[in-house]
Design an enzyme around this catalytic site. Structure first.
Site, PDB file in Angstrom:
ATOM      1  N   GLU B  41       0.829  -1.219   0.000  1.00  0.00           N
ATOM      2  CA  GLU B  41       0.000   0.000   0.000  1.00  0.00           C
ATOM      3  C   GLU B  41       0.866   1.275   0.000  1.00  0.00           C
ATOM      4  OE1 GLU B  41      -2.508   0.156   3.461  1.00  0.00           O
ATOM      5  OE2 GLU B  41      -3.790   1.734   2.625  1.00  0.00           O
ATOM      6  N   LYS B 112      -9.256   2.395  -2.940  1.00  0.00           N
ATOM      7  CA  LYS B 112      -9.631   1.728  -1.691  1.00  0.00           C
ATOM      8  C   LYS B 112     -11.022   2.198  -1.274  1.00  0.00           C
ATOM      9  CE  LYS B 112      -7.491   1.158   2.944  1.00  0.00           C
ATOM     10  NZ  LYS B 112      -6.234   1.505   3.692  1.00  0.00           N
ATOM     11  N   CYS B 148      -5.546  -3.104   1.637  1.00  0.00           N
ATOM     12  CA  CYS B 148      -5.570  -3.286   3.094  1.00  0.00           C
ATOM     13  C   CYS B 148      -6.970  -3.550   3.667  1.00  0.00           C
ATOM     14  CB  CYS B 148      -4.897  -2.087   3.760  1.00  0.00           C
ATOM     15  SG  CYS B 148      -4.184  -2.482   5.378  1.00  0.00           S
TER      16      CYS B 148
END
Lengths: 545, 545
Positions: B41, B112, B148
């Site tokens: 990330e 994300k 994540c």
């Protein structure tokens, strides 16, 4: 219908204190035959409660407070701000709400939709946004309740949010909009508030009652200035800045409008009041009342001393004058004159012997290395110890006297002159410190003229001047403002005409010294971008370093 | 098809350094005839970049880095994490994305969706969540990219989020899921990661390549432990903890599965490695390599010294032994023995004369008041000055040696023993410090046995013991854990059987001492709730005080 707005100074987590304040405001409103009273955002628990919100026990105490308020809502409607548990399984556990209490019960809960999560704000950390809207009703009037940011999504080119909750509320045909705020003061945005309210009033053709928090919570200073606005977008009344105030209005009169009533106060005067309130509330809310500070004869400690005296009274401020062998005679003289002008106790503690004590014991370890920043910092840290010794012995909080320019470039000694429980002028640049000093002296010479005229110096080595290692403050402060407040990068700042090497050096200094700012006291915030909770930087970051 | 995962140690804002690391990993992957390489990330800029993300110039540098990476994506597909500008007018200005680079171009950008905004995370401060989903395609395989938290919304009773992005991605019938993470280590959650990945693999019947960051960024420590999981939910391989690692897998083999491969490491050993890496990266990423600390003969400074030596080498660690008239003989002996066991330089600087220097000059101001915390703190602050003098003269960073129990209740002197650039053991309770010391000594006596056996003492007044003013650490640490880690309120903790007065006193101490923690060094975080950026408390708050 009569409406009361209560601009009060709450204290985070002091549920009893906040409740008592609200109950006496309710009593006053009832005495004025008011039908409805409105408090500000999160008034049960104070704003910002930060991670206390993660404690079930803390929320329970707020709920109890709401229940007691509800029991007083029989003759009068009450609009109060409080955290309320999210009944849904999914999402954050809380809403940040405006509650309408009437006839002994919670009649309507309106959660906040737009949750500021930038600068000093962390609302997405705790709260789920509203997805449902409705209205409160009292005596045939429909009331739209909004919380702070909810009315701010108006007309920006680059809005932070994708919805506008007031549009949803408008669908219920309200007669009046309430806004419960806890909007921190900053000198750059004073006029924006009126502009935003005006744009809402004109768009929705409704009167608005805007109720703001006043007083300080550690670094954040809330300036009050609550507003009543007529549907024609004119200010019907603005409540005073920086003080508590409860006022009652006849809705019909507000609907009718009248020539605009707005206070005018110069920016520097606002900063002066904000910092004074900031000091006063920090002490009062910690249950303390005495301050100490080191007076160097320079402008920074002079301005800090004046503000402390205005906030706490001369009997509660004392000063140490701690000359070293590098201090000029006039430093002590200027400091003494200031202390006498202010009527505060001062003691003179020369630090030369202590300094030689340290250099003596360190001599075998220093391996004959020349005098450098190590010796300079020893002096500054000796002063830190002496200030803290008085602080510990007598309970005086040490005030930090560093300005924003110094804090930015790391021109200060950690555990030395950077020590202290509260940074008073850490959010105003050196050039602004002079402005403030001039404003303080406008009627009579409180800060000695000589303090203005001499070149700034830390006096930690012979004939030292700030200008030996720093650019002229007029230039430095402009570069810093571009970088810190405006988030411009090096190329953008150089394009404004500043010297490239200087810009790169200054930005490097700012980033390199993040570790010092990490360990300094909370800074009273008066700008749009202060050091502290609103500016979160990596320490090991390599950017521009 | 062959897939490479690269578990690397990035450096925030060090675009060149991060790029070079990624380019050599790409070269290695190509040498292994890999078709696709995946990084973690925000690998261009390092994680967490914090408010650097607000600088247009910083984002531009990341974009340049992506462009260069894209130019290397001809023989191989590259999945990289980077901040990307939000093209829409509304919402936050950035997305936190996984980018698929192939044939010289950005082929797909997957933002994300689930943006952690709790504890140490501030992602809602910067990023807008994804609203659109899609897939990358290479050699006939469809790839779902997640960042994540996106895969973490599985099966909780009280989920933080209202959506599950993997469900949306699944609709595109991917063949494999990638997850780019920067997931900080904490000793309480080691097993959770595998559980979450397992639940995803089993739900979607797909292989998962989980690529984590490794190394430390100031307080946050990333433990690596990247994972390849077969569609049957068994761990195909787990990469090592706390070190860089690049490995290549044949997708067909991963699909087939094999007996589960998981590393086992005791919690205390993980803490040991995490703290060592934390020190090493703090120094390395600041471009420094030498440390200093005060050795008192107690367990806290002993453990800190051992960790520093393991991280930096004995030649880079030096110690000061600074006995006062209140120090016991064995304190100096124990400290000296430890320093000799570790092979580090130490100097003995008795502070008695300096102490009398201060009390002498302060005597007229102290008005005959009895010895109290003021005199205690003078001793501690003299030690602070001496440590910092060496730090300033020779460039050694001072290590703070306070443990979490002390920091919690404010048992420490601001600018004295609370000084230092990095708090090494500030996230482990006193009882855990002993556990760690035992683990360190498991093969041979490095920390002198006597250090274990004596009663903890600050030695700032005659015959002082910690137990004079604090409860037994076994009890104290349990109460603190309930309050700090578990966010239990006083009633809940008392209900567990602890003494009511004690609980109230401890919680009051914790809240009263927020001002001290505000000014202490960043704390290496190994628990789920460390002091510092993950725990944000008001200073003037009245709750429980």
């Amino acid at each position: 219908m009569k409406i009361t707005i209560a601009q009060l100074n709450y204290h985070i987590g002091n549920f009893d204190g906040n409740l008592q304040k609200m109950l006496s405001a309710i009593e006053e409103a009832i005495a004025h035959e008011s039908d409805l009273i409105c408090f500000s955002e999160l008034s049960t628990c104070g704003y910002p409660p930060r991670d206390f919100l993660e404690f079930n026990d803390f929320i329970r105490m707020s709920e109890e407070c709401v229940q007691i308020l509800a029991s007083y809502s029989n003759p009068i409607g009450i609009i109060v701000g409080a955290p309320i548990r999210n009944p849904n399984m999914q999402g954050k556990d809380l809403y940040n709400t405006a509650l309408f209490l009437y006839q002994g019960k919670i009649q309507w809960v309106q959660p906040k939709t737009l949750l500021p999560t930038y600068d000093v704000f962390d609302e997405n950390r705790y709260f789920e946004p509203a997805t449902e809207y409705g209205f409160a009703e009292i005596k045939g009037k429909r009331i739209a309740m909004t919380v702070c940011e909810d009315i701010w999504n108006t007309g920006s080119d680059n809005p932070l949010y994708t919805t506008n909750p007031v549009d949803y509320l408008k669908a219920y045909n309200p007669d009046v909009i309430f806004n419960l705020s806890a909007s921190p003061f900053s000198y750059n945005k004073s006029d924006e508030r009126i502009k935003v309210l005006k744009s809402n009033a004109l768009k929705y053709k409704l009167p608005i009652f805007y109720v703001n928090h006043c007083g300080a919570q550690t670094e954040l200073i809330f300036d009050g200035g609550s507003l009543v606005m007529s549907p024609d977008g004119r200010v019907y009344e603005e409540l005073p800045y920086f003080e508590e105030c409860i006022r009652t209005y006849v809705l019909g009169d507000v609907m009718g409008g009248r020539p605009e009533q707005v206070q005018s106060m110069a920016t520097i005067e606002k900063i002066y009041h904000a910092l004074t309130i900031g000091i006063r509330d920090y002490f009062r809310k910690l249950g303390l009342h005495k301050a100490i500070l080191g007076l160097s004869g320079g402008i920074d400690s002079a301005v800090t001393a004046v503000l402390a005296v205005r906030a706490l009274g001369p009997e509660n401020v004392r000063a140490l004058l701690m000359p070293s062998q590098f201090s000029s005679d006039h430093s002590v003289e200027d400091a003494r004159e200031l202390a006498e002008n202010l009527g505060i106790r001062y003691d003179i503690l020369p630090i030369k012997d202590l300094y030689y004590g340290f250099t003596g014991i360190l001599e075998p370890l220093f391996d004959g290395k020349p005098f450098d920043v190590a010796e300079e910092n020893i002096q500054s840290r000796i002063r830190g110890i002496l200030n803290m010794a008085i602080s510990n012995k007598f309970g005086n909080i040490l005030l930090n006297t560093s300005n924003k320019s110094e804090m930015a470039v790391g021109y200060g000694t950690l555990y030395g002159d950077l020590a202290g429980g509260l940074s008073v002028i850490g959010d105003i640049y050196k050039t602004q410190v002079y402005e403030l000093a001039e404003w303080i002296n406008k009627e009579k010479e409180i800060i000695p003229n000589h303090t203005f005229n001499k070149a700034p110096s830390a006096e930690l080595r012979p004939h030292q001047k700030d200008s030996d290692s720093l650019p002229d403050y007029n230039i430095l402060d402009q570069i810093l403002y571009c970088y810190i407040e405006e988030r411009k990068g090096p190329m953008e700042i150089i394009a404004l005409g500043f010297d490239e090497n200087l810009v790169r050096r200054v930005l490097r200094l700012v980033n390199m010294n993040e570790f010092k700012r990490y360990q300094t006291a909370p800074v009273l915030r008066v700008s749009e971008k202060a050091f502290g909770m609103g500016r979160r930087m990596p320490i090991v970051g390599k950017y521009l370093v």
